[in-house]
Write a protein that holds these residues in place. Sequence first.
Motif, PDB file in Angstrom:
ATOM      1  N   TRP A  27     -94.154  49.996 -42.019  1.00 10.45           N
ATOM      2  CA  TRP A  27     -93.263  50.143 -40.871  1.00 10.45           C
ATOM      3  C   TRP A  27     -94.031  49.875 -39.580  1.00 10.45           C
ATOM      4  O   TRP A  27     -95.175  50.276 -39.446  1.00 10.45           O
ATOM      5  CB  TRP A  27     -92.704  51.562 -40.803  1.00 10.45           C
ATOM      6  N   THR A  80     -87.964  52.454 -32.042  1.00 14.15           N
ATOM      7  CA  THR A  80     -87.461  51.365 -32.866  1.00 14.15           C
ATOM      8  C   THR A  80     -88.441  51.174 -34.007  1.00 14.15           C
ATOM      9  O   THR A  80     -89.639  51.069 -33.781  1.00 14.15           O
ATOM     10  CB  THR A  80     -87.313  50.053 -32.066  1.00 14.15           C
ATOM     11  N   PHE A 108     -89.309  48.867 -37.409  1.00 13.98           N
ATOM     12  CA  PHE A 108     -89.101  47.607 -38.114  1.00 13.98           C
ATOM     13  C   PHE A 108     -89.764  47.752 -39.473  1.00 13.98           C
ATOM     14  O   PHE A 108     -90.877  48.248 -39.566  1.00 13.98           O
ATOM     15  CB  PHE A 108     -89.756  46.441 -37.372  1.00 13.98           C
ATOM     16  N   ILE A 161     -84.056  47.084 -39.139  1.00 14.79           N
ATOM     17  CA  ILE A 161     -84.356  47.615 -37.809  1.00 14.79           C
ATOM     18  C   ILE A 161     -83.595  48.921 -37.644  1.00 14.79           C
ATOM     19  O   ILE A 161     -82.412  48.997 -37.928  1.00 14.79           O
ATOM     20  CB  ILE A 161     -83.924  46.627 -36.702  1.00 14.79           C
ATOM     21  N   ASP A 183     -82.938  52.005 -34.718  1.00  9.83           N
ATOM     22  CA  ASP A 183     -83.101  52.509 -33.355  1.00  9.83           C
ATOM     23  C   ASP A 183     -82.658  53.965 -33.334  1.00  9.83           C
ATOM     24  O   ASP A 183     -81.549  54.280 -33.760  1.00  9.83           O
ATOM     25  CB  ASP A 183     -82.233  51.727 -32.363  1.00  9.83           C
TER      26      ASP A 183
END
Length: 166
Positions: free
Chosen positions: A38, A50, A52, A61, A63
Amino acid sequence: MTRSAGRTRRRSRAPGGAGRNLHAEAVATSLQSTYGGWVIIWSAWRQAFTAFSAISTDPMIIDETSVSRLLHRIGEVELAARTPGRSVAGVVDDANVRRATEVMRDRIVCGDWPPGRKILSGEELAPILQVDRRAVHRALSHLERIGYLRTVPDRGTYVRPPSDWP
Protein backbone atom coordinates in the motif's frame (compact mmCIF):
# COMPACT_ATOMS: atom_id res chain seq x y z
CA MET A 1 -17.56 31.63 7.61
CA THR A 2 -18.03 35.21 8.69
CA ARG A 3 -20.08 37.94 7.11
CA SER A 4 -18.99 41.55 6.94
CA ALA A 5 -20.48 44.30 4.79
CA GLY A 6 -22.60 41.76 2.92
CA ARG A 7 -19.60 39.66 1.89
CA THR A 8 -18.74 36.16 2.97
CA ARG A 9 -15.16 35.28 3.74
CA ARG A 10 -13.46 32.26 5.18
CA ARG A 11 -12.02 32.32 8.64
CA SER A 12 -8.34 31.60 8.83
CA ARG A 13 -7.47 28.14 10.08
CA ALA A 14 -6.55 27.63 13.67
CA PRO A 15 -2.81 27.65 14.34
CA GLY A 16 -2.96 23.96 15.33
CA GLY A 17 -3.69 22.96 11.70
CA ALA A 18 -0.02 22.67 10.76
CA GLY A 19 0.65 20.38 13.73
CA ARG A 20 -2.29 18.16 12.77
CA ASN A 21 -0.96 17.89 9.21
CA LEU A 22 2.51 16.90 10.44
CA HIS A 23 0.97 14.30 12.75
CA ALA A 24 -1.23 12.94 9.92
CA GLU A 25 1.78 12.74 7.57
CA ALA A 26 3.69 10.77 10.23
CA VAL A 27 0.70 8.44 10.66
CA ALA A 28 0.52 7.91 6.87
CA THR A 29 4.23 7.05 6.75
CA SER A 30 3.87 4.65 9.67
CA LEU A 31 0.83 2.95 8.11
CA GLN A 32 2.62 2.57 4.79
CA SER A 33 5.51 0.74 6.45
CA THR A 34 3.03 -1.50 8.32
CA TYR A 35 0.83 -2.37 5.34
CA GLY A 36 3.05 -3.79 2.60
CA GLY A 37 1.72 -3.27 -0.92
CA TRP A 38 0.00 0.00 0.00
CA VAL A 39 1.06 3.59 -0.66
CA ILE A 40 -0.63 5.83 1.90
CA ILE A 41 -0.46 9.63 1.74
CA TRP A 42 -2.02 12.48 3.67
CA SER A 43 -3.57 15.31 1.68
CA ALA A 44 -3.44 18.48 3.77
CA TRP A 45 -5.69 20.26 1.27
CA ARG A 46 -8.46 17.65 1.44
CA GLN A 47 -7.71 16.73 5.06
CA ALA A 48 -7.89 13.05 4.09
CA PHE A 49 -5.75 9.95 3.71
CA THR A 50 -5.50 8.30 0.29
CA ALA A 51 -4.37 4.70 0.01
CA PHE A 52 -3.28 3.14 -3.28
CA SER A 53 -2.91 -0.63 -3.55
CA ALA A 54 -1.30 -3.03 -5.96
CA ILE A 55 -2.80 -6.09 -4.24
CA SER A 56 -4.77 -7.05 -7.33
CA THR A 57 -4.05 -6.63 -11.03
CA ASP A 58 -6.27 -3.53 -11.02
CA PRO A 59 -5.22 -0.53 -8.91
CA MET A 60 -7.48 0.34 -5.97
CA ILE A 61 -7.86 3.75 -4.38
CA ILE A 62 -9.36 4.51 -0.96
CA ASP A 63 -10.03 8.04 0.33
CA GLU A 64 -10.82 8.46 4.04
CA THR A 65 -10.57 11.27 6.59
CA SER A 66 -10.35 8.93 9.59
CA VAL A 67 -7.47 6.54 10.34
CA SER A 68 -9.84 3.93 11.80
CA ARG A 69 -12.11 3.98 8.73
CA LEU A 70 -9.05 3.82 6.45
CA LEU A 71 -7.72 0.76 8.29
CA HIS A 72 -11.17 -0.86 8.16
CA ARG A 73 -11.39 -0.25 4.40
CA ILE A 74 -7.84 -1.59 3.85
CA GLY A 75 -8.90 -4.74 5.71
CA GLU A 76 -11.99 -5.05 3.49
CA VAL A 77 -9.90 -4.67 0.34
CA GLU A 78 -7.39 -7.26 1.49
CA LEU A 79 -10.22 -9.67 2.35
CA ALA A 80 -11.87 -9.04 -1.03
CA ALA A 81 -8.53 -9.71 -2.76
CA ARG A 82 -8.36 -13.10 -1.04
CA THR A 83 -12.05 -13.88 -1.70
CA PRO A 84 -12.89 -14.14 -5.43
CA GLY A 85 -16.10 -12.41 -6.45
CA ARG A 86 -16.23 -10.10 -3.41
CA SER A 87 -16.27 -6.33 -3.97
CA VAL A 88 -15.75 -3.39 -1.62
CA ALA A 89 -18.17 -0.46 -1.57
CA GLY A 90 -16.61 2.93 -2.29
CA VAL A 91 -13.37 1.59 -3.74
CA VAL A 92 -12.65 2.22 -7.39
CA ASP A 93 -12.27 -1.45 -8.29
CA ASP A 94 -14.89 -1.84 -11.01
CA ALA A 95 -13.44 -1.65 -14.54
CA ASN A 96 -16.39 0.41 -15.83
CA VAL A 97 -16.15 2.88 -12.94
CA ARG A 98 -12.40 3.17 -13.43
CA ARG A 99 -12.79 3.73 -17.18
CA ALA A 100 -15.51 6.37 -16.67
CA THR A 101 -13.39 8.09 -14.00
CA GLU A 102 -10.32 8.17 -16.24
CA VAL A 103 -12.23 9.50 -19.27
CA MET A 104 -13.91 12.26 -17.25
CA ARG A 105 -10.68 13.20 -15.45
CA ASP A 106 -8.85 13.35 -18.78
CA ARG A 107 -11.54 15.64 -20.22
CA ILE A 108 -11.22 17.93 -17.20
CA VAL A 109 -7.41 17.99 -17.16
CA CYS A 110 -6.99 18.53 -20.92
CA GLY A 111 -9.52 21.38 -20.87
CA ASP A 112 -12.40 19.80 -22.80
CA TRP A 113 -14.45 20.44 -19.66
CA PRO A 114 -13.16 23.83 -18.42
CA PRO A 115 -13.46 25.05 -14.81
CA GLY A 116 -16.99 26.20 -13.99
CA ARG A 117 -18.58 24.03 -16.66
CA LYS A 118 -21.71 22.13 -15.65
CA ILE A 119 -21.32 18.38 -16.19
CA LEU A 120 -24.07 16.39 -17.89
CA SER A 121 -26.19 14.17 -15.64
CA GLY A 122 -25.28 10.54 -15.04
CA GLU A 123 -28.15 9.47 -17.28
CA GLU A 124 -26.81 11.63 -20.12
CA LEU A 125 -23.16 10.59 -19.61
CA ALA A 126 -23.81 6.82 -19.44
CA PRO A 127 -24.40 6.29 -23.19
CA ILE A 128 -21.55 8.66 -24.09
CA LEU A 129 -19.08 6.78 -21.87
CA GLN A 130 -20.62 3.40 -22.78
CA VAL A 131 -21.12 2.34 -19.16
CA ASP A 132 -24.17 2.03 -16.92
CA ARG A 133 -25.55 4.93 -14.86
CA ARG A 134 -24.33 3.37 -11.60
CA ALA A 135 -20.74 3.39 -12.89
CA VAL A 136 -21.08 7.05 -13.95
CA HIS A 137 -22.50 8.04 -10.56
CA ARG A 138 -19.68 6.25 -8.72
CA ALA A 139 -17.11 7.90 -11.01
CA LEU A 140 -18.66 11.36 -10.46
CA SER A 141 -18.69 10.76 -6.71
CA HIS A 142 -15.02 9.73 -6.74
CA LEU A 143 -14.00 12.76 -8.83
CA GLU A 144 -15.87 15.01 -6.41
CA ARG A 145 -14.19 13.36 -3.40
CA ILE A 146 -10.71 13.90 -4.81
CA GLY A 147 -11.34 17.53 -5.82
CA TYR A 148 -12.06 17.71 -9.57
CA LEU A 149 -15.80 18.34 -9.26
CA ARG A 150 -18.26 19.99 -6.89
CA THR A 151 -21.98 19.35 -6.62
CA VAL A 152 -24.43 22.15 -5.91
CA PRO A 153 -27.76 20.77 -4.64
CA ASP A 154 -30.62 21.26 -7.12
CA ARG A 155 -28.26 22.85 -9.66
CA GLY A 156 -25.80 20.20 -10.83
CA THR A 157 -22.16 19.15 -10.82
CA TYR A 158 -19.45 21.57 -11.90
CA VAL A 159 -15.74 21.38 -12.71
CA ARG A 160 -13.59 22.92 -9.98
CA PRO A 161 -10.65 25.23 -10.79
CA PRO A 162 -7.23 23.59 -11.32
CA SER A 163 -5.97 25.00 -8.03
CA ASP A 164 -8.38 22.59 -6.26
CA TRP A 165 -7.19 19.48 -8.14
CA PRO A 166 -4.89 16.96 -6.46
